[in-house]
Scaffold this motif. Structure first.
Motif, mmCIF file in Angstrom:
data_model
loop_
_atom_site.group_PDB
_atom_site.id
_atom_site.type_symbol
_atom_site.label_atom_id
_atom_site.label_comp_id
_atom_site.label_asym_id
_atom_site.label_seq_id
_atom_site.Cartn_x
_atom_site.Cartn_y
_atom_site.Cartn_z
ATOM 1 N N THR A 88 -12.117 80.155 14.138
ATOM 2 C CA THR A 88 -11.422 80.833 15.418
ATOM 3 C C THR A 88 -12.282 80.573 16.539
ATOM 4 O O THR A 88 -11.778 80.747 17.717
ATOM 5 N N SER A 89 -13.601 80.466 16.332
ATOM 6 C CA SER A 89 -14.526 80.324 17.509
ATOM 7 C C SER A 89 -14.379 79.034 18.240
ATOM 8 O O SER A 89 -14.374 78.928 19.465
ATOM 9 N N VAL A 90 -13.906 78.048 17.470
ATOM 10 C CA VAL A 90 -13.324 76.787 18.016
ATOM 11 C C VAL A 90 -12.113 76.914 18.614
ATOM 12 O O VAL A 90 -11.857 76.412 19.686
ATOM 13 N N LEU A 91 -11.256 77.443 18.008
ATOM 14 C CA LEU A 91 -9.878 77.439 18.488
ATOM 15 C C LEU A 91 -9.833 78.105 20.064
ATOM 16 O O LEU A 91 -9.006 77.968 20.888
ATOM 17 N N THR A 92 -10.817 79.179 20.250
ATOM 18 C CA THR A 92 -10.694 80.104 21.348
ATOM 19 C C THR A 92 -11.712 79.702 22.306
ATOM 20 O O THR A 92 -11.935 80.336 23.551
ATOM 21 N N SER A 93 -12.593 78.443 22.077
ATOM 22 C CA SER A 93 -13.339 78.061 22.668
ATOM 23 C C SER A 93 -13.045 77.525 24.280
ATOM 24 O O SER A 93 -11.797 77.214 24.292
ATOM 25 N N PRO A 94 -13.405 77.687 25.272
ATOM 26 C CA PRO A 94 -12.861 77.419 26.590
ATOM 27 C C PRO A 94 -12.421 76.106 26.794
ATOM 28 O O PRO A 94 -11.015 75.704 27.247
ATOM 29 N N GLU A 95 -13.237 75.001 26.074
ATOM 30 C CA GLU A 95 -12.590 73.538 26.448
ATOM 31 C C GLU A 95 -11.275 73.400 25.528
ATOM 32 O O GLU A 95 -10.491 72.549 25.916
ATOM 33 N N VAL A 96 -11.225 74.257 24.390
ATOM 34 C CA VAL A 96 -10.050 74.045 23.652
ATOM 35 C C VAL A 96 -8.946 74.750 24.158
ATOM 36 O O VAL A 96 -7.768 74.162 24.307
ATOM 37 N N ALA A 97 -9.074 76.197 24.485
ATOM 38 C CA ALA A 97 -8.142 77.065 25.031
ATOM 39 C C ALA A 97 -7.593 76.539 26.357
ATOM 40 O O ALA A 97 -6.258 76.648 26.520
ATOM 41 N N ASN A 98 -8.402 75.818 27.132
ATOM 42 C CA ASN A 98 -7.894 75.550 28.549
ATOM 43 C C ASN A 98 -7.115 74.225 28.367
ATOM 44 O O ASN A 98 -6.181 73.956 29.195
ATOM 45 N N ALA A 99 -7.651 73.407 27.646
ATOM 46 C CA ALA A 99 -6.781 72.067 27.382
ATOM 47 C C ALA A 99 -5.526 72.169 26.542
ATOM 48 O O ALA A 99 -4.511 71.364 26.752
#
Length: 252
Positions: free
Chosen positions: A25-36
């Protein structure tokens, strides 16, 4: 049955996104993933090590873009229809000027539809003519195109307001359907509906990034304005009270 089908669909879709990122979930909620957008990241060409899972082809990404475009069109049509009917109902009860309740010979609310079209057109014109309007800081924070920023803001606000409306409708069932012959079923449905709405509202407020953390404020301001209009404008007897054919008939 509809609720079960839709619930299963959303749970499956949510599981697919989490599984796509290896349940991290840390990858899923990271800015680069969440924003894109998680699904766009999953469908983009590249290797998992680069944060993309679409392989060497951009076909899946193009499919996702088409799906999103169709979704935007569908939601736009739904929002326009709901807004038109909402304005018509307010005008019919004289909460807003009565001329907006005018209909065609076939019964379509032409005046309220024209109002929605004019407001929508003005919104589009404002978006095109001035890039400083209607983004509420999204463009500067996420570096997105102006038109996308405007869409993100208004769609997020609209979704939040819909969540609130759903919650109010669920709670209103306790009194509005108090004489329903199957009141136990009403209670179960209302409790589940209110709980889901409360969870959605909480998720839309808790730990949201700037400027989406201010959505609740604008929603409250809009609701406050509506409350003032309701208190200030008496209107006339609601149509569903005056006209028997607009009643649900369940009380009989």
């Amino acid at each position: 049955a509809s609720v079960i089908i839709v619930s299963l669909f959303y749970v499956t879709a949510a599981y697919a996104q989490v599984a796509g990122f290896g349940f991290d979930t840390s990858v899923l909620t990271s800015p680069e993933v969440a924003n894109a957008g998680p699904l766009f990241v999953l469908g983009s060409p590249g290797s998992p090590a680069e944060g993309a899972y679409g392989g060497s082809s951009d076909l899946m990404l193009k499919v996702l873009l088409i799906v999103v475009l169709l979704d935007v069109i569908a939601v736009g049509l739904g929002a326009a229809t709901a807004s038109t009917r909402g304005v018509f109902a307010l005008a019919r009860d004289r909460k807003v000027p009565g001329f907006l309740a005018a209909t065609t010979r076939s019964g379509n609310p032409i005046a309220s539809a024209l109002l929605v079209a004019i407001v929508s057109g003005a919104w589009v014109a404002a978006t095109v003519l001035d890039e400083r309007l209607l983004t509420n800081g999204i463009q500067s924070v996420f570096q997105t195109p102006h038109e996308v920023a405007v869409f993100q803001w208004i769609s997020t606000l609209g979704a939040f307001l819909i969540m609130v409306v759903y919650g109010i409708l669920a709670l209103g069932a306790f009194s509005g359907l108090s004489d329903h012959p199957r009141f136990a079923g009403v209670v179960i449905a209302a409790v589940i509906g209110a709980a889901i709405a409360a969870g959605a509202i909480f998720g839309a407020i808790y730990k949201q990034p700037v400027p989406f953390d201010r959505i609740w404020f604008w929603a409250a301001a809009w609701a406050g304005l509506g409350l003032l209009v309701t208190l200030a404008v008496r209107g006339r007897e609601p149509a569903h009270h005056a006209l028997a054919d607009l009643s649900t008939g369940e009380e009989h």
